[in-house]
Scaffold this motif. Structure first.
Motif, mmCIF file in Angstrom:
data_model
loop_
_atom_site.group_PDB
_atom_site.id
_atom_site.type_symbol
_atom_site.label_atom_id
_atom_site.label_comp_id
_atom_site.label_asym_id
_atom_site.label_seq_id
_atom_site.Cartn_x
_atom_site.Cartn_y
_atom_site.Cartn_z
ATOM 1 N N ARG A 58 -24.817 45.652 13.461
ATOM 2 C CA ARG A 58 -26.018 44.889 13.799
ATOM 3 C C ARG A 58 -26.028 43.491 13.186
ATOM 4 N NH1 ARG A 58 -30.813 43.198 12.161
ATOM 5 N NH2 ARG A 58 -32.618 43.333 13.579
ATOM 6 N N PRO A 59 -25.805 43.335 11.857
ATOM 7 C CA PRO A 59 -25.844 41.968 11.299
ATOM 8 C C PRO A 59 -24.746 41.061 11.849
ATOM 9 C CG PRO A 59 -25.064 43.542 9.657
ATOM 10 C CD PRO A 59 -25.580 44.346 10.801
ATOM 11 N N LEU A 60 -23.627 41.659 12.268
ATOM 12 C CA LEU A 60 -22.562 40.834 12.848
ATOM 13 C C LEU A 60 -22.960 40.358 14.246
ATOM 14 C CD1 LEU A 60 -19.411 42.890 11.757
ATOM 15 C CD2 LEU A 60 -20.827 41.287 10.449
ATOM 16 N N ALA A 61 -23.591 41.251 15.013
ATOM 17 C CA ALA A 61 -24.086 40.840 16.331
ATOM 18 C C ALA A 61 -25.206 39.815 16.187
ATOM 19 C CB ALA A 61 -24.569 42.056 17.109
ATOM 20 N N ALA A 62 -26.053 40.009 15.160
ATOM 21 C CA ALA A 62 -27.151 39.070 14.940
ATOM 22 C C ALA A 62 -26.632 37.670 14.623
ATOM 23 C CB ALA A 62 -28.048 39.565 13.813
ATOM 24 N N HIS A 63 -25.435 37.586 14.056
ATOM 25 C CA HIS A 63 -24.848 36.273 13.770
ATOM 26 C C HIS A 63 -24.675 35.485 15.064
ATOM 27 C CE1 HIS A 63 -22.601 33.432 11.259
ATOM 28 N NE2 HIS A 63 -21.791 33.287 12.292
ATOM 29 N N ILE A 64 -24.405 36.172 16.154
ATOM 30 C CA ILE A 64 -24.204 35.504 17.441
ATOM 31 C C ILE A 64 -25.519 35.315 18.189
ATOM 32 C CG2 ILE A 64 -23.177 35.768 19.749
ATOM 33 C CD1 ILE A 64 -20.779 37.063 18.465
ATOM 34 N N VAL A 65 -26.359 36.353 18.222
ATOM 35 C CA VAL A 65 -27.522 36.329 19.121
ATOM 36 C C VAL A 65 -28.835 36.068 18.404
ATOM 37 C CG1 VAL A 65 -26.313 37.945 20.619
ATOM 38 C CG2 VAL A 65 -28.044 38.817 19.057
ATOM 39 N N GLY A 66 -28.849 36.131 17.075
ATOM 40 C CA GLY A 66 -30.079 35.890 16.340
ATOM 41 C C GLY A 66 -30.916 37.145 16.168
ATOM 42 N N ASP A 67 -31.746 37.170 15.133
ATOM 43 C CA ASP A 67 -32.579 38.340 14.848
ATOM 44 C C ASP A 67 -33.601 38.590 15.943
ATOM 45 O OD1 ASP A 67 -31.406 39.107 12.415
ATOM 46 O OD2 ASP A 67 -32.508 37.541 11.337
ATOM 47 N N ALA A 68 -34.052 37.546 16.618
ATOM 48 C CA ALA A 68 -35.085 37.719 17.640
ATOM 49 C C ALA A 68 -34.576 38.489 18.855
ATOM 50 C CB ALA A 68 -35.623 36.355 18.082
ATOM 51 N N HIS A 69 -33.270 38.480 19.067
ATOM 52 C CA HIS A 69 -32.710 39.117 20.257
ATOM 53 C C HIS A 69 -31.956 40.409 19.950
ATOM 54 C CE1 HIS A 69 -33.609 35.421 22.429
ATOM 55 N NE2 HIS A 69 -32.880 34.729 21.579
ATOM 56 N N VAL A 70 -31.517 40.584 18.727
ATOM 57 C CA VAL A 70 -30.504 41.599 18.465
ATOM 58 C C VAL A 70 -30.972 43.017 18.752
ATOM 59 C CG1 VAL A 70 -31.029 41.885 16.001
ATOM 60 C CG2 VAL A 70 -28.699 42.282 16.858
ATOM 61 N N ASP A 71 -32.226 43.345 18.443
ATOM 62 C CA ASP A 71 -32.659 44.726 18.642
ATOM 63 C C ASP A 71 -32.723 45.090 20.120
ATOM 64 O OD1 ASP A 71 -32.841 45.379 15.950
ATOM 65 O OD2 ASP A 71 -34.853 44.537 15.786
ATOM 66 N N ALA A 72 -33.217 44.182 20.955
ATOM 67 C CA ALA A 72 -33.310 44.466 22.387
ATOM 68 C C ALA A 72 -31.930 44.565 23.021
ATOM 69 C CB ALA A 72 -34.132 43.378 23.077
ATOM 70 N N TYR A 73 -31.000 43.777 22.522
ATOM 71 C CA TYR A 73 -29.699 43.671 23.179
ATOM 72 C C TYR A 73 -28.598 44.496 22.531
ATOM 73 C CZ TYR A 73 -30.848 39.860 26.420
ATOM 74 O OH TYR A 73 -31.357 39.114 27.446
ATOM 75 N N LEU A 74 -28.817 45.023 21.314
ATOM 76 C CA LEU A 74 -27.715 45.578 20.548
ATOM 77 C C LEU A 74 -26.901 46.634 21.302
ATOM 78 C CD1 LEU A 74 -26.170 45.479 17.892
ATOM 79 C CD2 LEU A 74 -27.704 47.249 17.008
ATOM 80 N N PRO A 75 -27.498 47.656 21.920
ATOM 81 C CA PRO A 75 -26.668 48.641 22.635
ATOM 82 C C PRO A 75 -25.822 48.004 23.734
ATOM 83 C CG PRO A 75 -28.907 49.454 22.344
ATOM 84 C CD PRO A 75 -28.924 48.012 21.966
ATOM 85 N N LEU A 76 -26.416 47.057 24.453
ATOM 86 C CA LEU A 76 -25.674 46.351 25.498
ATOM 87 C C LEU A 76 -24.547 45.518 24.886
ATOM 88 C CD1 LEU A 76 -25.065 44.980 28.205
ATOM 89 C CD2 LEU A 76 -27.123 43.605 27.913
ATOM 90 N N LEU A 77 -24.836 44.823 23.799
ATOM 91 C CA LEU A 77 -23.829 43.979 23.166
ATOM 92 C C LEU A 77 -22.633 44.791 22.691
ATOM 93 C CD1 LEU A 77 -26.158 41.697 21.005
ATOM 94 C CD2 LEU A 77 -25.017 41.062 23.138
ATOM 95 N N LEU A 78 -22.905 45.958 22.108
ATOM 96 C CA LEU A 78 -21.801 46.755 21.585
ATOM 97 C C LEU A 78 -21.007 47.409 22.708
ATOM 98 C CD1 LEU A 78 -23.352 48.287 18.354
ATOM 99 C CD2 LEU A 78 -22.119 46.136 18.691
ATOM 100 N N GLU A 79 -21.614 47.622 23.849
ATOM 101 C CA GLU A 79 -20.836 48.056 25.018
ATOM 102 C C GLU A 79 -19.862 46.965 25.434
ATOM 103 O OE1 GLU A 79 -24.133 50.972 27.208
ATOM 104 O OE2 GLU A 79 -23.400 49.160 28.199
ATOM 105 N N GLU A 80 -20.344 45.733 25.450
ATOM 106 C CA GLU A 80 -19.485 44.619 25.833
ATOM 107 C C GLU A 80 -18.406 44.365 24.782
ATOM 108 O OE1 GLU A 80 -19.385 42.590 28.609
ATOM 109 O OE2 GLU A 80 -20.746 44.044 29.504
ATOM 110 N N LEU A 81 -18.743 44.578 23.517
ATOM 111 C CA LEU A 81 -17.784 44.358 22.435
ATOM 112 C C LEU A 81 -16.673 45.403 22.441
ATOM 113 C CD1 LEU A 81 -17.030 42.862 19.759
ATOM 114 C CD2 LEU A 81 -18.517 44.517 18.592
#
Length: 651
Positions: A103-126
């Motif tokens: 989560r904190p690594l993804a937040a580095h790219i997308v910011g705290d305001a977006h990370v919770d809504a997008y995290l499952p999607l982001l990790l699928e893409e990652l």
């Protein structure tokens, strides 16, 4: 590259000079490199908050970091790479793949305001460490042991291969019908010179099948090899019936199956027709698969060679010839420069000019230092893909939204942000066509940016059109004559004509004939205005699924492969619903289908491509936007997680 290929110790970093590391870091996207290093070392200090890029700055390739921040980030990254090389730092034995540590690594790219809504999607893409988070979590032998269920798939392009792979993962029998003798779809059909993808290649790939790309935007041959290898490596190739054309299919209310009519490709009307029975039918024929030729008087009368770009005739040598190209769309913008290099004289007939997106590296190979870094630190390639996804996932979509209070009459733009984009693109055209005022007037569009596909350009368009032997004609083409093309009353005699006039995109599933419940014909039901719930299912056509169906096209926000992966997940979960609950068929409820269509139409009307009157393949013959998805990508991902049984009549 598989996870087993990833070095455990210094690995491929061993022996790298300080100079090589520094050069690679200078070229890297630091918003991706720092999280990659934190991922493999477990050191959260490599992603300090004060070095986070601005998640909303999509224009700056480094996410708006200041020169001082860039220097600090590069120093931090280079030191970490040297430390891994020298053994001062070590890779963690098993880099994390779970949500919380990433989560904190993804937040580095997308910011705290977006990370919770997008995290499952982001990790699928990652797909961290090769983990395929979109793989189905069920198997037929567990939910419906002993049940026979067969799926027919029409087309072995990007979507068809993906559907076959996922269905085979859950133990469902598949048969893929492919009219060509090889897989690849559009990347098999389109062999025109200059053909390449216009999405950064790290993003134009399956989320779970990353690879090493030789160019930033790879050419047709490289992309075809990717899909060929995928078909072979996954075993899908063994389930493809090549050289097989699907004529149509009929649903049986009695057996709850589809009977598919097929015959050998190229057979005449008297050729033998074979029938194949399947429980579900998937159309993976795409939207851009049938060339469109303009309805011009005399088109068949031209005495010389002529062909469409999607059916390029490589036996025709253009060297030293007088060549006419009709059309300047996305494909034509790629092949016209290549034709200009061969032809003695080239006449380009333009109906509508393109907005050009400056892309200096569009034809470039990946830099040696960057290629080394991606090989030495494979996680960087993974995080770079995520970096591209975030920067492009909505991209300039906000600039396409119509402001009802904005005066469109002055410049044609639809909002202040759209006007700012327009001014930037006009400035680029002015730079490119400096010293050619007459041409500049012809190439600056009068419609709002994003109303049509924006074409990537590295300067080659202006270099081509300003060449002495190239002539741009903006008068409407009136007719084709035995010796050339007539436009604006002027005859242009040529030796060869190439049509870059696009595809019959709105004629979904043509020329197949599909007959659903009660004998209804799909094309009669659509009556020239194709619609589908989520772009996937159509009332009265049970167990029929459309991939890249109506209103699932994206304009400037990301990769179409994302949509295909969402659609295929929905398809496999529909099959799961049928098998796990003992149903034979699901049929979309008309009221659900109609409500979805109304919502899509209302939203598309508020976008530049819906509000503008410019000619575009986004619209069908009725003027409705039948192609584009007007909502955020996140919403489509959410809607396609699994079917809601209430949306369907289950039998």
């Amino acid at each position: 590259m598989s996870v087993t290929d990833r070095p455990a110790g210094p690995g491929r970093l061993a022996g790298a000079s300080d100079e090589l590391i520094a050069a690679a870091v200078d070229q890297a996207a630091l918003g991706a490199l720092l999280p990659a290093l934190a991922h493999v070392t477990g050191d959260r200090g490599l992603v300090p908050v004060h070095l986070r890029p601005n998640p909303d700055d999509f224009m700056d390739p480094q996410g708006g970091l200041s020169p001082e921040q860039l220097d600090e980030a590069r120093t931090l990254a280079a030191a970490a790479l040297r430390g891994l090389r020298d053994g001062v730092r070590t890779r963690v034995a098993e880099p994390p793949v779970d949500d919380e540590p990433l989560r904190p690594l993804a937040a580095h790219i997308v910011g705290d305001a977006h990370v919770d809504a997008y995290l499952p999607l982001l990790l699928e893409e990652l797909a961290p460490e090769g983990v395929d988070r979109r793989a189905p979590g069920w198997h037929k032998d567990e939910v419906a042991p002993g049940t026979d269920f067969r799926v027919g798939i029409v087309g072995a392009g990007m979507s068809g291969l993906l559907a076959a792979h996922r269905l085979r993962q859950v133990g469902v029998e598949v048969v893929v019908f492919e009219k060509n003798h090889e897989v690849g779809g559009t990347w098999f059909d389109n062999t025109y010179p200059g053909c390449r993808v216009d999405v950064p290649n790290h993003l134009y790939s399956y989320s779970f099948a990353h690879t090493t790309w030789p160019q930033h935007f790879s050419d047709q041959a490289t992309l075809l090899d990717y899909f060929r290898d995928f078909a072979t490596d996954t075993g899908v190739r063994d389930h493809v019936r090549f050289g097989t054309e699907v004529l149509g299919a009929t649903w049986s209310d009695d057996t709850r199956t589809w009977t598919v009519d097929v015959r050998a490709t190229g057979g005449d009307e008297d050729a033998a027709v074979e029938t194949v029975e399947v429980n579900a039918l998937v159309s993976a024929v795409g939207q851009l698969n049938r060339p469109h030729l303009p309805e011009l008087p005399g088109i068949e009368d031209f005495a010389g060679p002529w062909f469409h770009s999607a059916r390029w005739d490589h036996t025709v040598d253009l060297t030293g010839k007088r060549v006419a190209v009709v059309g300047t769309g996305a494909s034509a913008a790629q092949f016209i420069p290549a034709v200009a290099e061969q032809a003695a004289h080239l006449v380009v007939f333009q109906r509508t000019p393109n907005w050009l997106a400056p892309t200096p590296d569009y034809h470039d190979d990946v830099e040696p230092e960057t290629a080394w870094l991606q090989a030495a630190l494979p996680e960087y390639a993974d995080w770079y893909r995520l970096w591209l996804f975030w920067r492009m996932h909505e991209g300039l979509t906000s600039a396409a939204v119509v402001d009802p209070e904005w005066d469109q009459s002055a410049t044609g733009s639809v909002s202040l942000l759209n006007e700012m984009v327009r001014l930037g693109l006009v400035e680029y055209l002015e730079e490119q066509f400096a010293g050619h005022p007459d041409l500049l007037e012809q190439v600056v569009p009068t419609y709002p940016p994003i109303a049509k596909r924006i074409v990537r350009d590295n300067g080659i368009w202006a270099r081509t059109l300003t060449a002495d032997h190239v002539h741009l004609v903006t008068d409407a083409v009136e007719a084709v004559t035995p010796t050339g093309v007539r436009a604006g009353g002027v005859e242009h005699d040529v030796d060869v004509i190439v049509y870059g006039t696009g595809f019959t995109a709105s004629e979904f599933l043509a020329p197949m004939h599909l007959t659903g419940r009660g004998g209804v014909d799909l094309h009669e039901q659509w009556d020239g205005d194709a619609r589908a719930y989520l772009g996937l299912t159509v009332p009265r056509f049970p167990n029929l699924f459309l991939l890249y169906g109506p209103n699932t096209n994206i304009v400037i926000n990301g990769s179409i492969i994302f949509f295909s992966e969402c659609e295929v997940r929905y398809l496999t979960e529909c099959v799961h619903l049928l098998l796990s609950e003992g149903h034979r068929a699901l049929d979309c409820r008309p009221q659900v289908h109609e409500a979805f269509g109304r919502r899509v139409d209302e939203a598309n009307a508020t976008m530049a491509w819906g509000a503008s009157s410019v000619n575009s393949w986004y619209k069908n013959a009725r003027g409705r936007v039948s192609q584009n998805w007007p909502f955020p990508l996140l919403e489509y991902w959410q809607l396609t997680q699994a079917p809601d049984p209430a949306d369907y009549e289950l039998t």
